[in-house]
Design an enzyme around this catalytic site. Structure first.
Site, PDB file in Angstrom:
ATOM      1  CE1 TYR A 132      -2.852  -3.235   0.921  1.00  0.00           C
ATOM      2  CE2 TYR A 132      -4.385  -1.426   0.630  1.00  0.00           C
ATOM      3  CZ  TYR A 132      -4.129  -2.774   0.691  1.00  0.00           C
ATOM      4  OH  TYR A 132      -5.149  -3.674   0.520  1.00  0.00           O
ATOM      5  CG  ASP A 212      -0.072 -19.870   3.370  1.00  0.00           C
ATOM      6  OD1 ASP A 212       0.582 -19.317   4.265  1.00  0.00           O
ATOM      7  OD2 ASP A 212       0.413 -20.749   2.648  1.00  0.00           O
ATOM      8  CG  ASP A 236      -7.482  -4.979   2.262  1.00  0.00           C
ATOM      9  OD1 ASP A 236      -8.573  -4.811   2.809  1.00  0.00           O
ATOM     10  OD2 ASP A 236      -7.243  -4.613   1.100  1.00  0.00           O
TER      11      ASP A 236
END
Ligand code: NAP
Length: 490
Positions: A132, A212, A236
């Site tokens: 970001y 994950d 996010d």
């Protein structure tokens, strides 16, 4: 009544799409709970883009936030995949709100596959760094790059915030979710920082999980998590997942916290298809307002509103009613945004029977030095250089040409890689190639090479007809490589 004599001023950004409806509902409830706030209504997002202000955040809004240091906002629309940058991300970054706190909890009557498991967990997402940072380039016509910037200071701030937040809510554990098995320097920095700081919080259980697997575990056994601290992109994605566990984005609030400014907003976006229809669930924005009330020390009002929300949801469940996201849109038992808001206001002062509200204390945010030089190494050596070339050649043609050009210089070609995988010298494998190569040159002798040597090399590459598009110096920091190897590189 508010504890404050003069009302606290808040910059209020109604936002785009469903934003104004959610903000209006939340404002009515907060005021009905007896909190006295003075709102400075400001613009950001789509209306501002349309005026030709590319940042989506006009100076008046920036000035207001600089005065109030507190923002309550609706979602802002962002063009997807083209056009200007997100005004949300701009706001978060302009005011260094480095921590994004995203709590979710089971709610009465909001049926999910997890109902009855008493989910109550928080994602603490780093909010200003990582992918970001928004530094993107087309390195060649065929290859795009986005820089994943992670700082030691940013990691320390988010890790300390996660532990402090856990303490402020009386929570038991903090898990750090990273992809450090693959991105050892960037994601690894968060893991290493977490492991360094965790012993300072012996009252909290600290553990690391690969991100994950974290997603997998969140679906399989989410009750094992309490607080999860993670990098921006991971956070996010994980926080949208966690909001789905408890009934969807209509119920997921967030706080963007910095040392100077705090911004409170829902996790969800502007949901344009529901805009202006008086059917959206305002709870996520309202609960963001509750987080804001706690942040400014209005703990009683925050509790009162949260109890009223839980009570209303309990009553709705008993009566088979709810907002469209809970019972379906356009049903006889569907509550409009304004009807749901009226019910919450009527229920202020009532307490849910089965669902508890946490006792919270003020969060202590970390205060780190603002000096730019946060890490001072004992030694810093220039160990080599990666030169990224835009080239139509195959590695077997390019490699010998580069070796010939570097002949007679202090540098020699070590490897060429394509998208991170070694393709020269040949490995006999099947890596596909694109018009973009990373060519790693290391000193023939010794270690610390000077800039002049690199500039000479770049000059020779250019003169030899090779278009270099990006140069990355390779450093050894305190004797350790500050760069990773290509796949297949020894
Ligand atoms: P979105 O606006 O969050 O909506 C996605 C879906 O989530 C909606 O279609 C709806 O699901 C559900 N939803 C969202 N808010 C809800 C609410 N309050 N009550 C009930 N259901 C709700 O995501 P998007 O459509 O991807 O993004 C739209 C715009 O918002 C984009 O421009 C995006 O960039 C922007 N955005 C802004 C922010 C922010 O301001 N912080 C955050 C995210 C996205 P169903 O369709 O299943 O009913």
């Amino acid at each position: 009544m508010s504890k404050q004599n003069t009302p606290r001023t808040v910059t209020l950004i109604p936002g785009d799409g469903v934003g104004p409806e959610c903000i209006n509902a939340s404002r009515r409830i907060i005021e009905a709970a007896g909190v006295s706030l003075a709102f400075e209504v400001c613009e950001a997002g789509e209306s501002v883009f349309k005026k030709g202000i590319p940042s989506g955040v006009p100076q008046e809004t920036i000035d207001s936030i600089n005065r109030t240091r507190l923002v309550f906002k609706g979602p802002l629309g962002t063009p997807v995949g083209y056009g200007e940058k997100s005004a949300n991300v701009t706001l978060r970054k302009l005011f260094e709100t480095y921590a994004n706190i995203r709590p979710v909890r089971e709610l009465p009557g909001v049926r999910t596959p997890y109902s009855g498991r008493n989910l109550d967990l928080v994602v603490v997402r780093e909010n200003v760094e990582d992918l970001y940072a928004g530094i993107e380039h087309m390195q060649t016509p065929g290859v795009a790059q986005c820089l994943k910037l992670i700082s030691a200071k940013g990691c320390e701030k988010i890790v300390r915030t996660a532990f402090e937040f856990a303490r402020s809510e009386g929570r038991k554990s903090v898990a750090c979710a990273t992809k450090s098995n693959i991105m050892k320097l960037t994601e690894g920095l968060l893991k290493r920082t977490f492991e360094r700081i965790a012993p300072e919080y012996p009252d909290l259980q600290a553990w690391h999980v690969i991100v994950d697997n974290c997603a997998h575990q969140l679906v399989k056994k989410p009750e094992q998590f309490d607080v999860i601290v993670t990098t921006n992109m991971n956070g996010d994605i994980l926080s949208d997942l966690t909001s789905a566990l408890i009934g969807g984005l209509g119920f997921a609030p967030s706080a963007n916290l910095g040392n100077e400014v705090a911004i409170f907003e829902a996790v969800h976006g502007s949901a344009p298809k529901y805009a202006g229809k008086n059917c959206i669930n305002p709870t996520a924005v309202l609960l963001s307002g509750v987080l804001m009330l706690r942040y400014i020390g209005e703990f009683d009002a925050a509790q009162k509103i949260e109890h009223a929300v839980l009570y209303t949801l309990e009553q709705n469940a008993a009566a088979g009613k709810g907002t469209g996201d809970v019972v379906g849109y356009d049903r006889p038992n569907t509550l409009s945004t304004s009807a749901f808001t009226d019910l919450i206001i009527a229920n202020l002062g009532r307490r849910a029977e089965k669902f508890k509200v946490r006792d919270c204390k003020q969060i202590k945010l970390p205060r780190l030095s603002s000096a730019p030089e946060y890490v001072k190494p004992k030694s810093l050596e220039l160990a080599g250089v990666d030169v990224f070339l835009h080239s139509p050649l195959l590695p077997a043609e390019l490699g010998p040409r580069l070796e010939a050009l570097a002949e007679g210089t202090p540098m020699k070609l070590k490897i060429i890689s394509s998208r991170g995988t070694k393709v020269y010298p040949a490995t006999g494998t099947i890596t596909d190639c694109v018009d973009h190569y990373r060519c790693r040159f290391m000193p023939r002798q010794g270690r610390d090479v000077g800039d002049a040597v690199l500039l000479e090399l770049l000059g020779k590459l250019g003169a030899g007809g090779h278009r270099w598009v990006h140069v990355e110096k390779l450093h050894r920091i305190d004797g350790a490589d500050g760069f990773t190897k290509a796949q297949g590189e020894d």
